[in-house]
Design an enzyme around this catalytic site. Structure first.
Site, PDB file in Angstrom:
ATOM      1  N   VAL A  16       1.296  -1.118   0.026  1.00 60.47           N
ATOM      2  CA  VAL A  16      -0.169   0.010   0.075  1.00 60.47           C
ATOM      3  C   VAL A  16       0.709   1.265  -0.059  1.00 60.47           C
ATOM      4  O   VAL A  16       0.975   2.312  -0.464  1.00 60.47           O
ATOM      5  CB  VAL A  16      -0.881  -0.257   1.220  1.00 60.47           C
ATOM      6  CG1 VAL A  16      -1.657   1.037   1.422  1.00 60.47           C
ATOM      7  CG2 VAL A  16      -1.903  -0.836   0.813  1.00 60.47           C
ATOM      8  N   ASP A  35      10.627   4.168   6.587  1.00 62.18           N
ATOM      9  CA  ASP A  35      10.029   2.828   6.892  1.00 62.18           C
ATOM     10  C   ASP A  35      11.071   2.184   7.985  1.00 62.18           C
ATOM     11  O   ASP A  35      12.657   2.736   7.737  1.00 62.18           O
ATOM     12  CB  ASP A  35      10.562   1.556   5.666  1.00 62.18           C
ATOM     13  CG  ASP A  35       9.886   0.403   6.175  1.00 62.18           C
ATOM     14  OD1 ASP A  35       8.937  -0.086   5.268  1.00 62.18           O
ATOM     15  OD2 ASP A  35      10.162  -0.699   6.984  1.00 62.18           O
ATOM     16  N   THR A 122      -5.494   0.042   7.053  1.00 63.54           N
ATOM     17  CA  THR A 122      -7.230  -0.853   7.382  1.00 63.54           C
ATOM     18  C   THR A 122      -7.106  -1.051   9.056  1.00 63.54           C
ATOM     19  O   THR A 122      -6.372  -2.188   9.409  1.00 63.54           O
ATOM     20  CB  THR A 122      -7.830  -2.182   7.073  1.00 63.54           C
ATOM     21  OG1 THR A 122      -7.259  -2.056   5.711  1.00 63.54           O
ATOM     22  CG2 THR A 122      -8.886  -2.195   7.220  1.00 63.54           C
ATOM     23  N   PHE A 151      -8.311   1.166  -1.231  1.00 65.09           N
ATOM     24  CA  PHE A 151      -8.984   0.752  -1.892  1.00 65.09           C
ATOM     25  C   PHE A 151      -8.613  -0.487  -3.486  1.00 65.09           C
ATOM     26  O   PHE A 151      -8.648  -0.653  -4.089  1.00 65.09           O
ATOM     27  CB  PHE A 151     -10.707   0.148  -2.582  1.00 65.09           C
ATOM     28  CG  PHE A 151     -11.242   1.167  -1.519  1.00 65.09           C
ATOM     29  CD1 PHE A 151     -12.157   0.537  -0.106  1.00 65.09           C
ATOM     30  CD2 PHE A 151     -11.198   2.832  -1.185  1.00 65.09           C
ATOM     31  CE1 PHE A 151     -12.765   1.260   0.378  1.00 65.09           C
ATOM     32  CE2 PHE A 151     -11.328   3.633  -0.161  1.00 65.09           C
ATOM     33  CZ  PHE A 151     -12.351   2.748   0.251  1.00 65.09           C
ATOM     34  N   GLU A 154      -4.232  -6.177  -5.114  1.00 62.40           N
ATOM     35  CA  GLU A 154      -2.983  -6.909  -5.326  1.00 62.40           C
ATOM     36  C   GLU A 154      -2.968  -6.877  -7.106  1.00 62.40           C
ATOM     37  O   GLU A 154      -3.958  -7.982  -7.060  1.00 62.40           O
ATOM     38  CB  GLU A 154      -2.510  -8.130  -4.315  1.00 62.40           C
ATOM     39  CG  GLU A 154      -2.085  -7.175  -3.416  1.00 62.40           C
ATOM     40  CD  GLU A 154      -2.241  -8.183  -2.051  1.00 62.40           C
ATOM     41  OE1 GLU A 154      -1.321  -8.753  -2.606  1.00 62.40           O
ATOM     42  OE2 GLU A 154      -1.883  -8.028  -1.111  1.00 62.40           O
ATOM     43  N   ASN A 220     -15.407  -4.689   2.523  1.00 63.29           N
ATOM     44  CA  ASN A 220     -14.545  -6.256   2.021  1.00 63.29           C
ATOM     45  C   ASN A 220     -15.570  -6.779   2.744  1.00 63.29           C
ATOM     46  O   ASN A 220     -15.286  -8.000   2.107  1.00 63.29           O
ATOM     47  CB  ASN A 220     -12.972  -5.687   2.907  1.00 63.29           C
ATOM     48  CG  ASN A 220     -11.733  -5.246   1.820  1.00 63.29           C
ATOM     49  OD1 ASN A 220     -12.268  -5.320   0.473  1.00 63.29           O
ATOM     50  ND2 ASN A 220     -11.248  -5.112   2.270  1.00 63.29           N
ATOM     51  N   PHE A 261     -16.875 -10.160  -8.972  1.00 66.68           N
ATOM     52  CA  PHE A 261     -16.945 -11.084  -7.668  1.00 66.68           C
ATOM     53  C   PHE A 261     -17.469 -12.198  -7.096  1.00 66.68           C
ATOM     54  O   PHE A 261     -18.677 -12.444  -6.446  1.00 66.68           O
ATOM     55  CB  PHE A 261     -16.794 -10.573  -6.461  1.00 66.68           C
ATOM     56  CG  PHE A 261     -14.859 -10.069  -6.416  1.00 66.68           C
ATOM     57  CD1 PHE A 261     -15.009  -9.573  -6.470  1.00 66.68           C
ATOM     58  CD2 PHE A 261     -15.248 -10.349  -4.518  1.00 66.68           C
ATOM     59  CE1 PHE A 261     -13.935  -8.688  -6.877  1.00 66.68           C
ATOM     60  CE2 PHE A 261     -13.382 -10.263  -4.904  1.00 66.68           C
ATOM     61  CZ  PHE A 261     -12.422  -9.051  -5.415  1.00 66.68           C
ATOM     62  N   CYS A 272      -6.068  -8.964   3.395  1.00 65.27           N
ATOM     63  CA  CYS A 272      -7.748  -8.146   3.461  1.00 65.27           C
ATOM     64  C   CYS A 272      -8.239  -9.561   4.154  1.00 65.27           C
ATOM     65  O   CYS A 272      -9.560  -8.382   4.614  1.00 65.27           O
ATOM     66  CB  CYS A 272      -7.944  -7.340   2.130  1.00 65.27           C
ATOM     67  SG  CYS A 272      -6.178  -6.517   1.534  1.00 65.27           S
ATOM     68  N   ARG A 339       0.157 -15.046   1.588  1.00 68.60           N
ATOM     69  CA  ARG A 339      -1.121 -14.885   2.930  1.00 68.60           C
ATOM     70  C   ARG A 339      -2.177 -14.911   2.844  1.00 68.60           C
ATOM     71  O   ARG A 339      -2.963 -14.334   1.371  1.00 68.60           O
ATOM     72  CB  ARG A 339      -0.866 -13.123   3.311  1.00 68.60           C
ATOM     73  CG  ARG A 339       0.462 -12.118   3.224  1.00 68.60           C
ATOM     74  CD  ARG A 339       0.064 -11.188   4.049  1.00 68.60           C
ATOM     75  NE  ARG A 339       0.215  -9.887   2.490  1.00 68.60           N
ATOM     76  CZ  ARG A 339       0.502  -9.163   2.436  1.00 68.60           C
ATOM     77  NH1 ARG A 339       0.193  -8.242   3.896  1.00 68.60           N
ATOM     78  NH2 ARG A 339       0.845  -8.754   1.838  1.00 68.60           N
TER      79      ARG A 339
END
Ligand code: UDX
Length: 453
Positions: A16, A35, A122, A151, A154, A220, A261, A272, A339
């Site tokens: 992000v 970072d 988030t 929003f 990836e 989400n 979807f 997410c 993930r």
């Protein structure tokens, strides 16, 4: 420094943060990327992009002169008044979001009347309120706070940044919210005070902080619900002989439902959906509200990942000693992100059932290897399927859609193909001599012989 565009800081250089930084640099801002991971910053300074995201390397290279990479947060504070927060908020064992990285950033801020934190990560609804209270208690009450959820998807994150459906800005109606809206103005359609045409650029939703936080979680959770819903329809289709692809097409033409979807498969993964659904369920639970629907969404998703085992057993009987090839490991195509990938559960279940697992993924192998102990990695799809009793398509990468199924069949020892994403041509698979199993689809019949009568 750009004459018109406001400089910004971005704290956190993950998916992000990096996409947001490169995107705002593309729009003309000077961006200081911060970072705590010195190794990551050194790589970025050398022009290496630590993640795989199509178009991101090019965007960073193109705007290199506007991007500064540093571990020193004071550089961002000196050069910018708007500090975007894009640090990780992974789930804890309880299902709540782990906000320690967010609070570390909050704690590192000095007292200031001319800076604002812009929350991209988030976070649970109510986080903005808590952070404002922390600022007050630390004598930093002048620090402004804005919720501006991301929003980005990836794999298409760069395009999503540059062409958002909507930009949500939740704030207290002060200078910081105005400044964030100004930053996004080139991406907003003219009806919303932007500089673009009325469509298809993004709409602006300017609202209060709690509502902005909820827009993200609710969006989400709704999308995840849509996927679990179509997966359950697919499971019923299997029992009744209906074809979920036809059903989804028919449903999606209702504009209240929409076609997106509604792809049935082996469940959603990623950084997410699983996390945000659980976080929203947990958030509701903490207030004493039992969010029944989301329990089912999570449960259906867990069971869906395991359905492939049943399909394999239907054809192979016991899986002990069987060689199963997994095509694709990433949680979806065009990313190396593992993930919550369905492949992790699937590989573990197959190994537990006594099977040997071999896998190929075009991009995620390096990330996946340490997560998949005992799995053999093949360099290409045909090497992966060679000698396999069954092949499972896990991630619908284009290179798997393009596979020659005759070549696949010839390389295999067995003939079972489970298409976990309904991405392959079932009839072509049957014509190649494979026993094809989709998700929620009747078994395709061999094409009838041509009659010349
Ligand atoms: C998602 C949201 O789309 C994005 O707005 C948010 O900011 C972050 O989370 P992402 O995790 O990148 O983005 O993935 P997405 O493309 O939304 O897909 C999520 C998962 O759902 C994948 O595992 C995908 O395979 C699965 N999926 C998606 C389905 O199983 N069926 C579908 O119809 C769509």
């Amino acid at each position: 420094m750009s004459a018109e565009r406001e400089p910004i800081g971005v704290i956190g250089t993950g998916y992000v943060g990096l996409v947001t930084a490169a995107g705002f640099a593309e729009l003309g801002s000077d961006v200081v990327c911060v970072d705590i991971d010195a190794e990551k910053i050194a790589r970025l300074e050398r022009g290496e992009i630590p993640i795989y995201e199509p178009g991101l390397k090019e965007l960073v290279e193109k705007n290199r002169s506007r991007l500064t990479f540093t571990t020193d947060i004071s550089v961002a504070l000196e050069r910018a008044r708007l500090l975007f927060v894009a640090v990780g908020t992974p789930p804890t064992y309880s299902g709540d979001a782990d906000l320690s990285a967010v609070h570390a950033v909050v704690g590192a801020m000095p007292a200031s009347d001319s800076h604002a934190l812009i929350m991209k990560s988030t976070v649970p609804v109510g986080t903005g309120k808590v952070i404002k209270r922390v600022f007050e208690e630390q004598g930093k009450g002048g620090f402004r706070y804005v919720s501006c959820p991301e929003f980005l998807k990836e794999g298409t994150a760069v395009a999503d940044f540059l062409r958002p459906d909507r930009v949500v800005v939740g704030d207290d109606g002060d200078w910081a919210g105005d400044a964030v809206v100004d930053l996004y103005r080139p991406l907003l359609n003219s009806e919303h005070g932007g500089q673009g045409p009325a469509a298809p650029l993004g709409a602006l939703v300017r609202t209060d902080i709690a509502s902005a936080e909820m827009v993200k979680l609710a969006s989400n959770a709704f999308l995840a619900t849509k996927i679990s819903f179509i997966n359950e329809i697919a499971n019923v289709c299997e029992e009744t002989g209906a074809d979920v692809l036809e059903v989804a097409k028919g449903m999606g033409l209702d504009e209240r439902i929409g076609p997106k979807f509604l792809k049935a498969g082996i469940g959603f993964g990623g950084s997410c959906f699983p996390k945000d659904v659980t976080a929203l369920k947990q958030l509701a639970g903490n207030t004493g509200y039992h969010f029944q629907l989301l329990n089912a969404v999570v449960e259906v998703n867990e069971l869906q990942k395991r359905r492939v085992i049943g399909k394999l057993e239907k054809h192979l009987g016991t899986l002990v000693g069987k060689r199963i090839a997994l095509l694709g490991l990433a949680f979806k195509p065009n990313t190396d992100d593992m993930r919550e990938a369905s492949s992790l559960v699937l590989a573990a279940r197959l190994q537990a059932a006594g099977a040997t697992v071999v896998a190929h993924d075009p991009i995620s192998a390096d990330v996946a290897r340490p997560m998949l102990r005992g799995v053999d990695f093949a360099d290409d799809p045909i090497s992966a399927v060679r000698g396999a009793d069954a092949v499972v398509l896990v991630t619908e990468w284009q290179e798997f859609r393009d596979l020659d199924l005759v070549q696949v069949r010839e390389a295999m020892a067995g003939d079972v193909l489970v298409d976990g994403r309904n991405a392959l041509d079932g009839e072509a698979a049957v014509a190649a001599g494979l026993r094809y199993e989709g998700m929620g689809r009747p078994a395709p019949q061999p094409a009838p012989a041509k009659s010349h009568a």
